[in-house]
Design a protein around this motif. Structure first.
Motif, PDB file in Angstrom:
ATOM      1  N   PHE A  46      45.541  32.813  30.854  1.00 42.50           N
ATOM      2  CA  PHE A  46      46.356  32.995  32.047  1.00 42.50           C
ATOM      3  C   PHE A  46      46.488  34.452  32.474  1.00 42.50           C
ATOM      4  N   ASP A  47      46.083  35.358  31.617  1.00 44.70           N
ATOM      5  CA  ASP A  47      46.084  36.787  31.941  1.00 44.70           C
ATOM      6  C   ASP A  47      44.623  37.150  32.215  1.00 44.70           C
ATOM      7  N   LEU A  48      44.221  37.094  33.490  1.00 45.39           N
ATOM      8  CA  LEU A  48      42.808  37.161  33.857  1.00 45.39           C
ATOM      9  C   LEU A  48      42.388  38.535  34.369  1.00 45.39           C
ATOM     10  N   THR A  49      41.194  38.938  33.984  1.00 44.11           N
ATOM     11  CA  THR A  49      40.575  40.126  34.562  1.00 44.11           C
ATOM     12  C   THR A  49      39.857  39.713  35.840  1.00 44.11           C
ATOM     13  N   ASP A  50      39.412  40.688  36.599  1.00 42.64           N
ATOM     14  CA  ASP A  50      38.629  40.381  37.799  1.00 42.64           C
ATOM     15  C   ASP A  50      37.347  39.648  37.423  1.00 42.64           C
ATOM     16  N   ASP A  51      36.734  40.017  36.293  1.00 43.70           N
ATOM     17  CA  ASP A  51      35.528  39.320  35.834  1.00 43.70           C
ATOM     18  C   ASP A  51      35.830  37.860  35.501  1.00 43.70           C
ATOM     19  N   ASN A  52      36.976  37.602  34.842  1.00 45.74           N
ATOM     20  CA  ASN A  52      37.378  36.219  34.549  1.00 45.74           C
ATOM     21  C   ASN A  52      37.524  35.411  35.829  1.00 45.74           C
ATOM     22  N   LYS A  53      38.169  36.004  36.836  1.00 45.93           N
ATOM     23  CA  LYS A  53      38.363  35.329  38.117  1.00 45.93           C
ATOM     24  C   LYS A  53      37.017  35.009  38.766  1.00 45.93           C
ATOM     25  N   SER A  54      36.098  35.954  38.696  1.00 47.33           N
ATOM     26  CA  SER A  54      34.750  35.723  39.245  1.00 47.33           C
ATOM     27  C   SER A  54      34.048  34.584  38.520  1.00 47.33           C
ATOM     28  N   GLU A  55      34.223  34.516  37.204  1.00 47.90           N
ATOM     29  CA  GLU A  55      33.618  33.426  36.425  1.00 47.90           C
ATOM     30  C   GLU A  55      34.151  32.060  36.861  1.00 47.90           C
ATOM     31  N   ILE A  56      35.450  31.991  37.092  1.00 47.95           N
ATOM     32  CA  ILE A  56      36.052  30.727  37.540  1.00 47.95           C
ATOM     33  C   ILE A  56      35.489  30.333  38.907  1.00 47.95           C
ATOM     34  N   LEU A  57      35.457  31.304  39.817  1.00 51.97           N
ATOM     35  CA  LEU A  57      34.933  31.012  41.156  1.00 51.97           C
ATOM     36  C   LEU A  57      33.472  30.591  41.093  1.00 51.97           C
ATOM     37  N   GLN A  58      32.705  31.222  40.213  1.00 53.00           N
ATOM     38  CA  GLN A  58      31.297  30.850  40.073  1.00 53.00           C
ATOM     39  C   GLN A  58      31.156  29.450  39.471  1.00 53.00           C
ATOM     40  N   ALA A  80      46.805  33.718  39.304  1.00 54.18           N
ATOM     41  CA  ALA A  80      47.152  33.428  37.909  1.00 54.18           C
ATOM     42  C   ALA A  80      48.587  33.885  37.679  1.00 54.18           C
ATOM     43  N   LEU A  81      49.416  32.963  37.224  1.00 53.23           N
ATOM     44  CA  LEU A  81      50.819  33.267  36.944  1.00 53.23           C
ATOM     45  C   LEU A  81      51.155  32.848  35.521  1.00 53.23           C
ATOM     46  N   SER A  82      51.889  33.701  34.831  1.00 48.88           N
ATOM     47  CA  SER A  82      52.343  33.402  33.469  1.00 48.88           C
ATOM     48  C   SER A  82      53.469  34.362  33.127  1.00 48.88           C
ATOM     49  N   GLU A  83      53.987  34.235  31.923  1.00 47.09           N
ATOM     50  CA  GLU A  83      55.043  35.144  31.468  1.00 47.09           C
ATOM     51  C   GLU A  83      54.590  36.603  31.520  1.00 47.09           C
ATOM     52  N   GLN A  84      53.276  36.854  31.480  1.00 46.91           N
ATOM     53  CA  GLN A  84      52.742  38.223  31.548  1.00 46.91           C
ATOM     54  C   GLN A  84      52.715  38.776  32.976  1.00 46.91           C
ATOM     55  N   THR A  85      52.927  37.925  33.974  1.00 45.77           N
ATOM     56  CA  THR A  85      52.900  38.361  35.368  1.00 45.77           C
ATOM     57  C   THR A  85      54.112  39.242  35.653  1.00 45.77           C
ATOM     58  N   PRO A  86      53.886  40.475  36.118  1.00 46.67           N
ATOM     59  CA  PRO A  86      55.018  41.336  36.460  1.00 46.67           C
ATOM     60  C   PRO A  86      55.905  40.678  37.525  1.00 46.67           C
TER      61      PRO A  86
END
Length: 179
Positions: A46-58, A80-86
């Protein structure tokens, strides 16, 4: 698989065919995506990098493009929302206000859970749509609704937009409090 809870009657709608039929009768688009397409390392992340987001979209490119062709979307991203989201609690307070949009609001859940609270027809009133990974929903334009997280406060979703700048929320006030 999505579960629907009708607030004024207590009715619970379960099972893909029943959920689909209920939502279709309310004008809400619903389908399921194949979650086996998601890379294993992203299944509960749930704490995603830009690369992770690109992987999901791909991973879901063909599903996204299918929605684009069928429904006219022009832009998409990942939220992406989680307890880590500011400032998560502040964000949720903003989401949890009943509002409408001049375009439909689309979410394809790829991890976690979320709830759309939607105002249905006069007989149905408000109902909760509890979504999980694989559920895809489109709340129609000008339909009063809001979104919130479930107890675990974790969700990853693909968002699709018709307008390239995304959607703007317009406050909705009930004549009588119906939530």
């Amino acid at each position: 698989m999505a579960i629907i809870k009708v607030r004024n009657s207590g009715e619970v709608v379960e099972g893909q065919e029943n959920v689909h039929a209920f939502l279709e009768a309310q004008g809400v688009f619903f389908e399921r995506w194949d979650m086996s397409k998601l890379p294993k390392k992203l299944v509960e992340k749930f704490d995603l990098t830009d690369d992770n987001k690109s992987e999901i979209l791909q991973a879901y490119d063909s599903d996204i493009r299918s929605l684009v062709e069928r429904r006219g979307y022009q832009n998409w991203d990942i939220v992406a929302l989680s307890e880590q989201t500011p400032n998560l609690e502040e964000l949720l307070k903003k989401f949890e206000q009943v509002h409408t949009h001049t375009e439909d609001e689309v979410r394809a859940i790829t991890a976690g859970h979320g709830i759309f609270i939607v105002k249905g027809d006069e007989a149905t009133g408000y109902f909760d749509i509890e979504l999980e990974a694989g559920d895809v929903i489109s709340v129609p334009e000008n339909t009063p609704h809001f979104f919130t997280l479930m107890e675990d406060k974790q969700v990853v979703a693909v968002r699709l937009f018709i307008e390239t700048e995304g959607w703007v929320a317009h406050s909705y006030e009930e004549k009588e409090h119906q939530l």
